[in-house]
Design an enzyme around this catalytic site. Structure first.
Site, PDB file in Angstrom:
ATOM      1  N   GLY A   8     -45.180 -63.378   7.756  1.00  0.00           N
ATOM      2  CA  GLY A   8     -45.383 -64.803   7.961  1.00  0.00           C
ATOM      3  C   GLY A   8     -44.075 -65.568   7.852  1.00  0.00           C
ATOM      4  O   GLY A   8     -43.014 -64.996   7.572  1.00  0.00           O
ATOM      5  N   HIS A  48     -27.997 -70.059   9.890  1.00  0.00           N
ATOM      6  CA  HIS A  48     -28.130 -68.615  10.094  1.00  0.00           C
ATOM      7  C   HIS A  48     -26.814 -67.996  10.554  1.00  0.00           C
ATOM      8  O   HIS A  48     -26.437 -66.918  10.094  1.00  0.00           O
ATOM      9  CB  HIS A  48     -29.250 -68.302  11.087  1.00  0.00           C
ATOM     10  CG  HIS A  48     -30.613 -68.391  10.492  1.00  0.00           C
ATOM     11  ND1 HIS A  48     -31.170 -67.370   9.778  1.00  0.00           N
ATOM     12  CD2 HIS A  48     -31.524 -69.397  10.501  1.00  0.00           C
ATOM     13  CE1 HIS A  48     -32.377 -67.727   9.358  1.00  0.00           C
ATOM     14  NE2 HIS A  48     -32.609 -68.958   9.786  1.00  0.00           N
ATOM     15  N   ARG A  52     -24.567 -64.910   8.433  1.00  0.00           N
ATOM     16  CA  ARG A  52     -24.357 -63.553   8.937  1.00  0.00           C
ATOM     17  C   ARG A  52     -22.928 -63.086   8.662  1.00  0.00           C
ATOM     18  O   ARG A  52     -21.988 -63.882   8.735  1.00  0.00           O
ATOM     19  CB  ARG A  52     -24.623 -63.493  10.443  1.00  0.00           C
ATOM     20  CG  ARG A  52     -26.081 -63.546  10.788  1.00  0.00           C
ATOM     21  CD  ARG A  52     -26.336 -63.142  12.226  1.00  0.00           C
ATOM     22  NE  ARG A  52     -25.847 -64.055  13.220  1.00  0.00           N
ATOM     23  CZ  ARG A  52     -26.543 -65.090  13.701  1.00  0.00           C
ATOM     24  NH1 ARG A  52     -27.753 -65.345  13.261  1.00  0.00           N
ATOM     25  NH2 ARG A  52     -26.032 -65.865  14.624  1.00  0.00           N
TER      26      ARG A  52
END
Length: 173
Positions: A8, A48, A52
């Protein structure tokens, strides 16, 4: 090995995929499917990107996922796709109504032949109530069908809840 990681929203599935990619010992290619249609999504994408590892190759491909996988998957490389449900949303919203079917079919044809390690992240959206709108129902239906088809082709399928991975197919390691 091909791995499908389901869960989810905010379940920990992307974090698990990133840990698996980092632990693979291979060069990592991160294929991002998100599109920044508003400021909030642009901020999410920027966050994001910043999280990384700098040495990972990042490829942004919102539609032509099979082509991106074909270009980047190879022995000694780990390709992480995040996420399939955003990719699905992008395609269902495309002006070309046939594009989703073409791209899905291309992905399913290509997947068995991919070399190297492939990690695919996707939201499991079929655990709640049936949505009221036609497009939302189609999205849930298509996501469920896509997950079933991908799971049949993957050696490993993991489900993540509350940050805890569970193996549905194959081993956790």
């Amino acid at each position: 090995m091909r791995t499908l990681i389901l869960g989810g929203a905010r379940s920990g599935k992307s974090a698990l995929a990133e840990r698996l990619a980092a632990a693979s010992g291979h060069e990592v290619v991160y294929i991002a499917t998100a599109q920044a249609h508003d400021e909030e999504m642009a901020a999410r994408i920027a966050h994001h990107r910043a999280q990384r590892p700098a040495h990972w190759l990042s490829v942004e491909e919102p539609l032509a996922l099979a082509a991106a996988l074909e270009a980047h998957a190879r022995p000694g490389r780990c390709v992480l796709v995040d996420c399939l449900t955003l990719w699905l949303s992008n395609l269902l919203g495309d002006a070309d109504n046939e594009r989703f079917k073409q791209e899905r079919d291309a992905l399913l044809r290509l997947l068995p032949a991919l070399k190297g390690q492939v990690l695919m992240v996707s939201n499991e959206v079929g655990l709640g109530v049936v949505p009221m709108g036609e497009l939302t129902r189609r999205f849930v239906d298509e996501a469920g069908r896509l997950h079933q088809a991908l799971a049949a082709e993957c050696e490993r399928v993991l489900f993540v809840a509350a940050g805890l991975p569970m193996s549905l197919k194959g081993s956790l390691a």
